[in-house]
Structure formats: structure tokens, C-alpha cells
Design a protein around this motif. Structure first.
Motif, short mmCIF file in Angstrom:
data_model
loop_
_atom_site.label_atom_id
_atom_site.label_comp_id
_atom_site.label_asym_id
_atom_site.label_seq_id
_atom_site.Cartn_x
_atom_site.Cartn_y
_atom_site.Cartn_z
N ARG B 19 -0.86 -7.66 -1.96
CA ARG B 19 -0.46 -6.88 -0.78
C ARG B 19 -1.41 -7.14 0.38
NH1 ARG B 19 0.90 -3.14 -4.61
NH2 ARG B 19 -1.18 -2.23 -4.61
N GLU B 20 -2.68 -7.29 0.08
CA GLU B 20 -3.66 -7.46 1.16
C GLU B 20 -3.61 -8.86 1.76
OE1 GLU B 20 -7.51 -6.03 0.20
OE2 GLU B 20 -8.46 -6.98 1.94
N LEU B 21 -3.41 -9.86 0.91
CA LEU B 21 -3.55 -11.23 1.40
C LEU B 21 -2.23 -11.93 1.70
CD1 LEU B 21 -6.45 -12.59 -0.85
CD2 LEU B 21 -6.56 -11.67 1.47
N PHE B 22 -1.11 -11.43 1.16
CA PHE B 22 0.13 -12.18 1.35
C PHE B 22 0.51 -12.38 2.82
CE2 PHE B 22 4.64 -12.58 2.06
CZ PHE B 22 4.89 -13.75 1.36
N PRO B 23 0.47 -11.34 3.67
CA PRO B 23 0.89 -11.57 5.06
C PRO B 23 0.12 -12.70 5.73
CG PRO B 23 0.67 -9.23 4.63
CD PRO B 23 0.12 -9.92 3.43
N LEU B 24 -1.18 -12.73 5.52
CA LEU B 24 -2.00 -13.78 6.13
C LEU B 24 -1.65 -15.15 5.54
CD1 LEU B 24 -4.54 -14.60 7.84
CD2 LEU B 24 -5.81 -14.36 5.72
N ILE B 25 -1.57 -15.20 4.22
CA ILE B 25 -1.29 -16.49 3.57
C ILE B 25 0.08 -17.01 3.98
CG2 ILE B 25 -0.98 -17.62 1.32
CD1 ILE B 25 -3.87 -16.82 1.98
N PHE B 26 1.04 -16.11 4.02
CA PHE B 26 2.40 -16.55 4.40
C PHE B 26 2.44 -17.00 5.86
CE2 PHE B 26 6.64 -15.56 6.11
CZ PHE B 26 7.37 -16.47 5.38
N ARG B 27 1.77 -16.26 6.72
CA ARG B 27 1.77 -16.61 8.14
C ARG B 27 1.15 -18.00 8.34
NH1 ARG B 27 -0.38 -12.10 9.99
NH2 ARG B 27 1.67 -11.17 10.28
N VAL B 28 0.02 -18.22 7.69
CA VAL B 28 -0.64 -19.52 7.80
C VAL B 28 0.24 -20.62 7.20
CG1 VAL B 28 -2.61 -20.87 6.95
CG2 VAL B 28 -2.98 -18.60 7.90
N ALA B 29 0.84 -20.33 6.05
CA ALA B 29 1.71 -21.33 5.41
C ALA B 29 2.88 -21.67 6.32
CB ALA B 29 2.22 -20.79 4.07
N PHE B 30 3.45 -20.65 6.95
CA PHE B 30 4.59 -20.90 7.84
C PHE B 30 4.17 -21.74 9.04
CE2 PHE B 30 6.98 -19.53 11.63
CZ PHE B 30 8.21 -20.08 11.30
N ARG B 31 3.02 -21.42 9.61
CA ARG B 31 2.60 -22.15 10.81
C ARG B 31 2.20 -23.58 10.49
NH1 ARG B 31 5.03 -19.84 14.89
NH2 ARG B 31 4.65 -17.59 14.94
N ILE B 32 1.64 -23.78 9.31
CA ILE B 32 1.26 -25.16 8.94
C ILE B 32 2.50 -25.95 8.51
CG2 ILE B 32 -0.03 -26.56 7.30
CD1 ILE B 32 -2.23 -24.52 7.32
N ALA B 33 3.37 -25.30 7.73
CA ALA B 33 4.54 -26.01 7.19
C ALA B 33 5.65 -26.14 8.23
CB ALA B 33 5.07 -25.29 5.96
N GLY B 34 5.78 -25.10 9.05
CA GLY B 34 6.80 -25.16 10.10
C GLY B 34 8.18 -24.72 9.66
#
Lengths: 185, 178
Positions: B19-34
Motif C-alpha cells: 500500500r505504501e510503495l505501489f503508487p510510487l512504483i506504478f507511477r515510475v513504471a508508467f512514466r518509464i514504460a510509457g
């Protein structure tokens, strides 16, 4: 190109100290090109943060469901020491009976061996008592021997000869001594 | 050695970490992966690898950096694989029209494209990772260097170049950029 231009990006990121920040601010106040570049960098940062992105909570729920399934599968894995084993009831009963029979056999074999060693042990105790001069304790068994109340029977096993021969010889000596009680101290 | 049944998350709050880390990890993954779908796959794989670890990470920050490193490496691998596929498709297209593969599916054509994300996608992977970690993960230069395995000076250079390139790419789409 102005040397301060390399400081613009760290300035936007707040990664230069107060002195560096002051230097940048003084420079951009006079340099139009760097001022525009700094504004462009700040606008880029703003645009990046403002750009739309997918629904994080929906994605989080979807992925959590997938992970939870995996966790359930992993939770089912037990270690070697705690893993349960399915055994048919007849096999389990047969195993238990076999183990019980084996333990009983071991116990009985051990008891027979102990019984075989009783005689030399008794003799050793008697001889030991005689050696320290306790006549009353040693004379009684000798009397029993003379009266035929007890009989020392030499076993036939070769192991007995190895382990018990000295003791049996002392028993014989004790018998000889009992025939001449006056010679005892 | 710990057995599989003694996985660290049995004694720890994996749900809380998620719960604590998913939003950040997903946001970064989305921005890197596109792409949203690819970002979900990357985030899922990263947390799955965390789940499969035999030993816990010492702190939530270490866990965050570890996950970011995994996401970055996975996306880089994916990008390399995709580049190889594109080269292969390019060779097929040169061989004749019969073997040509459509560049975009109707679904991809229908997908709404974000100008900022498209500009990010234009950046080389090393610059994109640096700017995404800075802007979306809010990491300082030292932590970015740690995650990317480069020096702080290199982080500074990559961010400077990424910003300059983004400003140029966005100059048409973002009215405030001169």
C-alpha cells in the motif's frame, strides 16, 4: 555558453547550496538566454507533474489480486520438516506394528544380555568384599555354595570366557578359601 | 538457509509495504514504460520478485530503491527486446509487401496519447529513468545515483540533458515553454 547554465538544472532540483543558488539568481537576472532556459526547465517540471496518468488505485487493486493469488500458492508450500505426508491407514498401522515389534525385540535382547552378565557381576561383588576383608559378607555366599543352595554354572559362550574368565577364577579361589575359614584374616 | 515456507513476508506486513510503495512504483513504471498495461506488468513483476525474496530488506527505503531498480532494469530489458523486434519487422518490411506487419493496431491508434508522455518516450532510456526518478519519485541526486548505479555527476548531466531535450520536444505542445 554561460558557465552558469550547467547550474540551472541542479538549481531547479534544489541540489546546489545557498551560494550556488545566489550565483544562479544573480546571473539569470542579467542573462536573458539563461533566464529563458531556467523558465523552460521549470515549465518542463511543471508539465511532467501535471500530465495525466492512469488510475493508480484501480491498477493497485488489479495487481494486488494477482499477487494475493501468488501469495496463496506460496503459503501452501510447507518446509520439509513441517510438510504433511498422506499415508493409507493400513500402511500406517503396519508401520506402527513393525516399529513396536522392533522396539520390543531390542528391549528383550538387551534384558537377556543383562541376565547373562549377572553372574560375573555377583562374583565380582563377592570377591571385592573379600578383598577388603569383610568376612561376614563374603562367607555367606561361600556357605551357600558349600550347601549346594546356589550353583555357579560356567556358560559355554566364548564371549563369557573373554569377559568373565578372571571373575570365575576368583570364584574358585573364594571357594578354596571357604574350605579353610581359619586362614582368612 | 531459510526455506520457502519461512518467507519473510509471513512475519511482516507485505500488504502495508504494498500500500505504501505501489503508487510510487506504478507511477515510475508508467512514466518509464510509457504504457499503462506494460507499467502494470512491470509493477506486478517487481512486487512478485519482492515476494519471492528469501531475506527481507532492512528498511522501507531500501525496499523502495530495490523495487525501483527492478522496475528500471525490467523496462530497459523490455525496451531492448522491443528494439530488436522493430529491427526484425523493418527487415521483414523490406523483403516485400506480403510480409509487412501493420505498425499500429486499431487499439493503439485509438489510444489517447499524452504529449508529455510521448516526449518522455522520445528520451533515451538512461535520461528518462533519471528524470522520472527525479520528478515522479522525488529522489535526490544521491539516491538516483544509487538506484541507477552511476555517479552523482552523471545524474546531474543526464538530468540537464533530459530537461533540455524535453523543453525542445514540448516547445510545440506546451505553450509556456519558450
Amino acid at each position: 555558453m554561460c558557465p552558469e547554465r550547467a547550474l540551472l538544472s541542479p538549481y531547479v532540483d534544489n541540489e546546489i547550496g545557498p551560494a550556488g543558488a545566489r550565483r544562479v539568481e544573480l546571473h539569470v537576472a542579467e542573462c536573458r538566454s539563461c533566464r529563458e532556459q531556467l523558465r523552460a526547465y521549470q515549465t518542463v517540471s511543471h508539465a511532467l507533474l501535471e500530465s495525466r496518468e492512469p488510475d493508480v488505485s484501480a491498477a493497485g487493486d488489479r495487481i494486488w489480486r494477482r499477487l494475493d493469488t501468488m501469495r496463496g500458492a506460496l503459503r501452501g508450500q510447507a518446509s520439509f520438516w513441517t510438510r504433511g505426508v498422506r499415508v493409507p491407514a493400513p500402511v500406517a498401522v503396519a508401520l506402527m506394528a513393525g516399529v513396536t515389534l522392533f522396539l520390543t525385540s531390542v528391549a528383550m535382547w538387551s534384558r537377556v544380555n543383562d541376565a547373562r552378565l549377572e553372574l560375573p557381576a555377583f562374583g565380582a561383588a563377592a570377591v571385592g568384599a573379600a578383598a577388603v576383608g569383610v568376612i561376614a559378607a563374603s562367607a555367606q555366599p561361600v556357605q551357600w555354595l558349600e550347601q549346594g543352595a546356589i550353583v555357579i554354572q560356567l556358560p559355554d559362550e566364548p564371549q563369557f570366557i573373554q569377559r568373565g574368565m578372571p571373575t570365575i577364577l576368583r570364584e574358585a579361589e573364594l571357594t578354596t578359601v571357604s574350605a579353610r575359614p581359619a586362614a582368612l584374616p | 538457509m531459510r526455506s520457502k515456507s519461512e518467507r519473510w513476508w509471513r512475519d511482516s506486513d507485505f500488504g502495508g509495504i504494498y500500500r505504501e510503495l505501489f503508487p510510487l512504483i506504478f507511477r515510475v513504471a508508467f512514466r518509464i514504460a510509457g504504457e499503462r498495461g506494460l507499467a502494470e506488468d512491470l509493477a506486478h513483476e517487481a512486487f512478485l520478485r519482492l515476494l519471492n525474496r528469501d531475506a527481507p530488506l532492512p528498511s522501507i527505503d531500501e525496499t523502495k530503491y530495490w523495487l525501483l531498480r527492478v522496475v528500471r532494469n525490467l523496462s530497459l530489458n523490455h525496451e531492448k527486446r522491443r528494439a530488436r523486434e522493430r529491427r526484425a519487422v523493418g527487415r521483414l518490411e523490406q523483403e516485400g509487401p506480403r510480409l509487412a506487419v501493420p505498425a499500429d493496431t486499431p487499439l493503439m491508434q485509438a489510444a489517447a496519447r499524452d504529449a508529455v508522455q510521448e516526449a518522455l518516450n522520445e528520451l533515451p532510456h538512461n535520461m528518462r529513468s533519471a528524470i522520472v526518478l527525479r520528478e515522479y519519485a522525488g529522489m535526490n541526486y544521491r539516491d538516483i545515483a544509487s538506484v541507477l548505479g552511476i555517479s552523482e555527476g552523471n545524474v546531474k548531466v543526464r538530468l540537464h540533458r533530459a530537461r533540455r531535450q524535453l523543453a525542445r520536444l514540448l516547445s510545440d505542445g506546451v505553450p509556456h515553454v519558450s
